[in-house]
Design a protein around this motif. Structure first.
Motif, short mmCIF file in Angstrom:
data_model
loop_
_atom_site.label_atom_id
_atom_site.label_comp_id
_atom_site.label_asym_id
_atom_site.label_seq_id
_atom_site.Cartn_x
_atom_site.Cartn_y
_atom_site.Cartn_z
N HIS A 45 15.64 -20.66 44.82
CA HIS A 45 14.86 -21.84 45.20
C HIS A 45 13.74 -22.12 44.19
O HIS A 45 13.51 -23.27 43.79
N LEU B 139 11.41 -25.22 44.46
CA LEU B 139 11.33 -25.26 45.91
C LEU B 139 10.92 -23.90 46.47
O LEU B 139 11.19 -22.87 45.87
N VAL B 140 10.30 -23.92 47.63
CA VAL B 140 9.98 -22.71 48.37
C VAL B 140 11.25 -22.20 49.04
O VAL B 140 12.05 -22.98 49.56
N GLY C 177 12.23 -21.42 51.82
CA GLY C 177 11.76 -21.53 53.19
C GLY C 177 12.83 -21.60 54.24
O GLY C 177 12.52 -21.59 55.44
N ASP C 178 14.10 -21.70 53.82
CA ASP C 178 15.16 -21.91 54.81
C ASP C 178 15.84 -20.61 55.24
O ASP C 178 16.96 -20.64 55.74
N GLU D 83 8.46 -25.60 52.19
CA GLU D 83 9.56 -26.14 51.40
C GLU D 83 9.50 -27.67 51.38
O GLU D 83 9.79 -28.30 50.36
N SER E 57 6.97 -28.61 48.85
CA SER E 57 7.45 -28.43 47.47
C SER E 57 8.50 -29.47 47.10
O SER E 57 8.72 -29.75 45.92
N ASN E 58 9.15 -30.08 48.11
CA ASN E 58 10.14 -31.11 47.83
C ASN E 58 9.53 -32.31 47.12
O ASN E 58 10.23 -33.01 46.36
N HIS F 232 9.55 -29.75 41.22
CA HIS F 232 10.89 -29.92 41.79
C HIS F 232 11.58 -31.15 41.19
O HIS F 232 12.76 -31.10 40.85
#
Length: 265
Positions: free
Chosen positions: A139, A144-145, A147-148, A238, A241-242, A247
């Motif tokens: 990521h 991106l983080v 985060g998912d 996340e 960060s998007n 990004h």
């Protein structure tokens, strides 16, 4: 109507009480687009409720298990950040519903598992990989983080120090090395993958179903508690960060086949 006829990005094949689910976008290495992401957010509920199966095998069509996020889908979320609100809700549903599944879920990791693909693999109960595959959560490489799910699962599998090294660099890990460190169960030659996976699947399917299911449920309680305590924060970061410049730069660099130049913004 069969509960699985509605799915467009996956195929389903039964062998007795074992049901194989195949991510079926081989032309893009099963990269997750909006449709696949949406279907992943509901499929584990349908699998859990399916009366004709006791064990689920999850795999990918073609050369990869799942190559992570589709770049066009990422660009859509950059152009219209409100779309990420849908993604955020679905991301939580994917992890929560996967952890809530009572049936044993075996990952047949037929190729690389990257980003969300790695998260989906690691949320399974057993991961058997072909020895040429790699697994990683890059990521950060696209600004991106993680985060998912990566920030939840990796530390539980391999410890915080080692997990943070891989999450902060995004470096992929060869399957044999991942097995050695306990991130996945084992790496096997390609010609042994089906033998290993389906021997286990049918063994579990012929076992004491209630005892097996409820042992899984009990074992997953700690992971479920962690997921519910961390996912909102991870998905929120996340989402932030998007809309970052880094990004946007990473996605542009990927499209232009060049190395991104990050500015920390």
């Amino acid at each position: 109507m069969d509960r699985f006829e509605k799915y467009e990005t996956m195929t389903f094949k039964r062998d007795g009480r074992v049901l194989t689910v195949t991510l079926n976008l081989p032309e893009t290495l099963n990269a997750v687009n909006a449709k696949l992401h949406s279907e992943l957010s509901s499929v584990f509920v349908d699998l859990n409720d399916d009366p004709d199966s006791d064990v689920i095998v999850l795999t990918g069509a073609g050369r990869a298990f799942c190559a992570g996020g589709d770049v066009d889908w990422m660009q859509d979320a950059i152009d219209d950040p409100a779309r990420f609100e849908v993604t955020a809700v679905e991301a939580k549903r994917i992890i929560f519903s996967q952890l809530d599944m009572e049936k044993p879920l075996i990952c047949r990791m037929n190729g690389h598992a990257i980003g969300l693909g790695a998260t989906i693999a690691l949320t399974c109960d057993v991961v058997v990989a072909v020895d040429t595959a790699k697994i990683g959560d890059p990521h950060v490489s696209i600004g991106l983080v993680a985060g998912d799910g990566g920030a939840i699962l990796w530390p539980q599998m391999i410890g915080y120090l080692r997990a943070k090294e891989y999450l902060l660099t995004g470096d992929p890990i060869p399957a044999a090395e991942a097995a050695h460190m306990g991130l996945i169960n084992r790496a096997v030659p390609a010609d042994k993958l089906d033998e290993d996976v389906y021997a286990l699947a049918h063994r579990l399917a012929s076992g004491a179903r209630k005892a097996i299911r409820w042992t899984k449920v009990t074992t997953n309680i700690g992971l479920k508690q962690l997921a519910h305590s961390i996912m909102d924060t991870g998905v929120a970061y996340e989402s932030m960060s998007n809309v970052s410049k880094d990004h946007r730069e990473a996605v542009a660099a990927f499209r232009e086949k060049r190395k991104p130049v990050f500015t920390g913004e």
